[in-house]
Design a protein around this motif. Structure first.
Motif, short mmCIF file in Angstrom:
data_model
loop_
_atom_site.label_atom_id
_atom_site.label_comp_id
_atom_site.label_asym_id
_atom_site.label_seq_id
_atom_site.Cartn_x
_atom_site.Cartn_y
_atom_site.Cartn_z
N GLU A 109 0.79 -1.23 0.00
CA GLU A 109 0.00 0.00 0.00
C GLU A 109 0.82 1.28 0.00
O GLU A 109 0.27 2.37 0.11
N ASP A 110 2.12 1.16 -0.12
CA ASP A 110 2.96 2.35 -0.12
C ASP A 110 2.51 3.34 -1.19
O ASP A 110 2.53 3.06 -2.38
N ARG A 111 2.13 4.50 -0.74
CA ARG A 111 1.58 5.51 -1.63
C ARG A 111 2.52 5.93 -2.74
O ARG A 111 2.19 5.90 -3.92
N SER A 112 3.71 6.34 -2.36
CA SER A 112 4.63 6.93 -3.34
C SER A 112 5.04 5.90 -4.39
O SER A 112 5.21 6.23 -5.57
N VAL A 113 5.17 4.66 -3.97
CA VAL A 113 5.52 3.62 -4.93
C VAL A 113 4.41 3.46 -5.96
O VAL A 113 4.66 3.41 -7.16
N ARG A 114 3.20 3.34 -5.46
CA ARG A 114 2.06 3.21 -6.36
C ARG A 114 2.01 4.39 -7.34
O ARG A 114 1.74 4.23 -8.54
N LYS A 115 2.28 5.56 -6.81
CA LYS A 115 2.18 6.77 -7.64
C LYS A 115 3.14 6.73 -8.82
O LYS A 115 2.74 6.96 -9.97
N VAL A 116 4.38 6.40 -8.56
CA VAL A 116 5.35 6.36 -9.65
C VAL A 116 5.05 5.21 -10.60
O VAL A 116 5.25 5.33 -11.82
N ALA A 117 4.52 4.13 -10.06
CA ALA A 117 4.17 2.99 -10.92
C ALA A 117 3.05 3.38 -11.88
O ALA A 117 3.10 3.08 -13.08
N VAL A 118 2.06 4.06 -11.35
CA VAL A 118 0.96 4.50 -12.21
C VAL A 118 1.48 5.46 -13.28
O VAL A 118 1.13 5.34 -14.46
N ALA A 119 2.33 6.37 -12.87
CA ALA A 119 2.87 7.34 -13.81
C ALA A 119 3.61 6.64 -14.94
O ALA A 119 3.50 7.01 -16.12
N PHE A 120 4.37 5.63 -14.59
CA PHE A 120 5.12 4.91 -15.61
C PHE A 120 4.20 4.20 -16.58
O PHE A 120 4.36 4.31 -17.82
N LYS A 121 3.24 3.48 -16.05
CA LYS A 121 2.30 2.76 -16.92
C LYS A 121 1.58 3.75 -17.83
O LYS A 121 1.37 3.48 -19.02
N GLU A 122 1.20 4.87 -17.27
CA GLU A 122 0.46 5.84 -18.06
C GLU A 122 1.34 6.45 -19.14
O GLU A 122 0.87 6.73 -20.26
N SER A 123 2.60 6.65 -18.85
CA SER A 123 3.49 7.24 -19.86
C SER A 123 3.60 6.33 -21.08
O SER A 123 3.62 6.81 -22.23
N ARG A 124 3.65 5.06 -20.85
CA ARG A 124 3.72 4.16 -21.98
C ARG A 124 2.40 4.10 -22.73
O ARG A 124 2.37 4.07 -23.96
N ARG A 125 1.32 4.12 -22.00
CA ARG A 125 0.01 4.10 -22.65
C ARG A 125 -0.16 5.33 -23.53
O ARG A 125 -0.65 5.24 -24.67
N LEU A 126 0.27 6.47 -23.03
CA LEU A 126 0.13 7.70 -23.81
C LEU A 126 1.04 7.68 -25.03
O LEU A 126 0.70 8.23 -26.08
N TRP A 127 2.20 7.06 -24.88
CA TRP A 127 3.10 6.91 -26.02
C TRP A 127 2.41 6.10 -27.12
O TRP A 127 2.39 6.49 -28.29
N PHE A 128 1.81 5.00 -26.74
CA PHE A 128 1.01 4.21 -27.69
C PHE A 128 -0.09 5.08 -28.29
O PHE A 128 -0.30 5.08 -29.52
N ARG A 129 -0.78 5.79 -27.48
CA ARG A 129 -1.93 6.56 -27.95
C ARG A 129 -1.53 7.59 -29.00
O ARG A 129 -2.18 7.73 -30.03
N ASP A 130 -0.45 8.27 -28.74
CA ASP A 130 0.01 9.28 -29.70
C ASP A 130 0.31 8.64 -31.05
O ASP A 130 -0.04 9.18 -32.10
N LEU A 131 0.97 7.51 -31.02
CA LEU A 131 1.29 6.83 -32.27
C LEU A 131 0.01 6.40 -32.99
O LEU A 131 -0.08 6.49 -34.22
N LEU A 132 -0.96 5.95 -32.23
CA LEU A 132 -2.22 5.51 -32.83
C LEU A 132 -2.97 6.70 -33.43
O LEU A 132 -3.61 6.58 -34.48
N VAL A 133 -2.88 7.82 -32.77
CA VAL A 133 -3.51 9.03 -33.31
C VAL A 133 -2.87 9.39 -34.65
O VAL A 133 -3.55 9.71 -35.63
N GLN A 134 -1.55 9.27 -34.69
CA GLN A 134 -0.84 9.52 -35.95
C GLN A 134 -1.32 8.59 -37.05
O GLN A 134 -1.32 8.94 -38.24
#
Lengths: 205, 205
Positions: A109-134
């Motif tokens: 349940e460590d907050r800060s760990v979860r936070k950075v993990a979510v940020a990382f997953k989201e960064s990759r998802r957004l990278w995919f999304r931008d390419l798909l938009v292209q």
DNA sequence: AAATAGGTACACAGACCTGTGTAACTAGGC
DNA sequence: GCCTAGTTACACAGGTCTGTGTACCTATTT
């Protein structure tokens, strides 16, 4: 203020060693003594660079946070290439799954760990999304999420099975999903051994 | 040999409590003292039922190993229903990812843990494969692997994001993969709120 | 040469961990 | 009543963990 230290890389050496041990053996499994001993420094020196093990863990995860970078290859090549590099990483004997997922699994349940993990997953998802938009994909957001699922699924499966073929299975599934979204994907996907490597600058987005 | 003990469920109580704590907080994070204290028994009693913490961990994973069971619903309903029950489990506040993946992430190179984790993953993959064979899918093996990737991917993503929608994203991707393999899937997939529930006994395999 | 920054060696506190040893208690079966 | 199996309370061994305190050493800078 701070004059350049004699060995400018002590902090880096500590962090690098902690990274390796944390990742390969687990954060809870590795004590600060072990890290210091591995480098051949005293525990005191370690604590002079990092105030606590928690700080070291945070730095470890920050170091692992490498946002995917966009290259000049075509969007399709970049998307599918993700799974090729995954396969390469799976084949390396020092691959032990996603450090962020592992950290969340370990530290709960460590907050800060979860936070950075979510940020990382989201960064990759957004990278995919931008390419798909292209690529002109209609629901780029949903498809990006699905591609992210395939990435993490193959990582989890390889973690337990130790089978790099999981990356190829994910790549094939990704190909089907892309085609289904109207994206033209080059013929021979399979292992991608020497496909037609035409580099078209960028399709109409 | 053993006369029925007064409280026939002591071992079960220990195991159940260990299960809950191990799963929610991590195996390394929970000591045997904590488990005993949670039940209100002495540590000695715990060790009278399990010779070591390792034995308790093994029993915990064995307990979590519930092979998917085939029901009388149609194969397609069973396959896609997997993602519906995933979504339900994601929504429960006590969901913390796949216990086997987590155990591998935490305990690393432990042989026996890896072994049972692989067995579990494979049991689900084979369950998928059998259903796909029933549906007459050509490469049931490959598609089963891909579906397994979606399952584990959504679990990993939900673990870090805490977002049950990951299950629906996986379901949509699974639907595309099934259709691509020539499987007829009922129209309104989405949330699967009351779809046409025709129960055909079994398609030509 | 003196001062300063950083490293070393090493002991130690205080906590937690797994696992054992022991004597006393409590209930059901004979 | 007595035996037995299970449980309890509690101390303890031996280990590991994080983090600190202290005195000494060793370069580089000034």
């Amino acid at each position: 203020m701070a004059t350049l230290p004699a060995k400018p890389d002590m902090k880096d050496r500590i962090l690098e060693t902690a990274d390796r041990l944390f990742y390969l053996q687990g954060i809870r499994a590795i004590g600060v003594d072990t890290i210091a001993a591995e480098i051949g420094i005293s525990k005191r020196t370690l604590y002079n660079h990092f105030p606590s093990k928690d700080a070291l863990i945070t730095a470890y995860l920050a170091r692992r946070f490498v946002a995917p970078r966009t290259s000049d290859k075509s969007p399709v090549e970049q998307i599918l290439g993700t799974f090729d590099s995954l396969e390469r990483r799976f084949s390396a004997k020092d691959f032990r799954g996603c450090p962020f997922v592992n950290a969340v699994a370990e530290l709960g349940e460590d907050r800060s760990v979860r936070k950075v993990a979510v940020a990382f997953k989201e960064s990759r998802r957004l990278w995919f999304r931008d390419l798909l938009v292209q690529l002109g994909v209609a629901d780029a957001d949903a498809l990006a999420t699905q591609l992210a699922l395939l990435v993490d699924g193959s990582i989890a499966q390889d973690l337990v099975r130790n089978d790099p073929a999981m990356a190829r299975a994910a790549k094939e599934a990704a190909t089907v999903l892309l085609r289904n979204a109207g994206v033209k994907v080059g013929g021979n996907i399979a292992t991608n051994k020497r496909a037609t490597k035409k580099r078209h600058s960028r399709p109409a987005s």
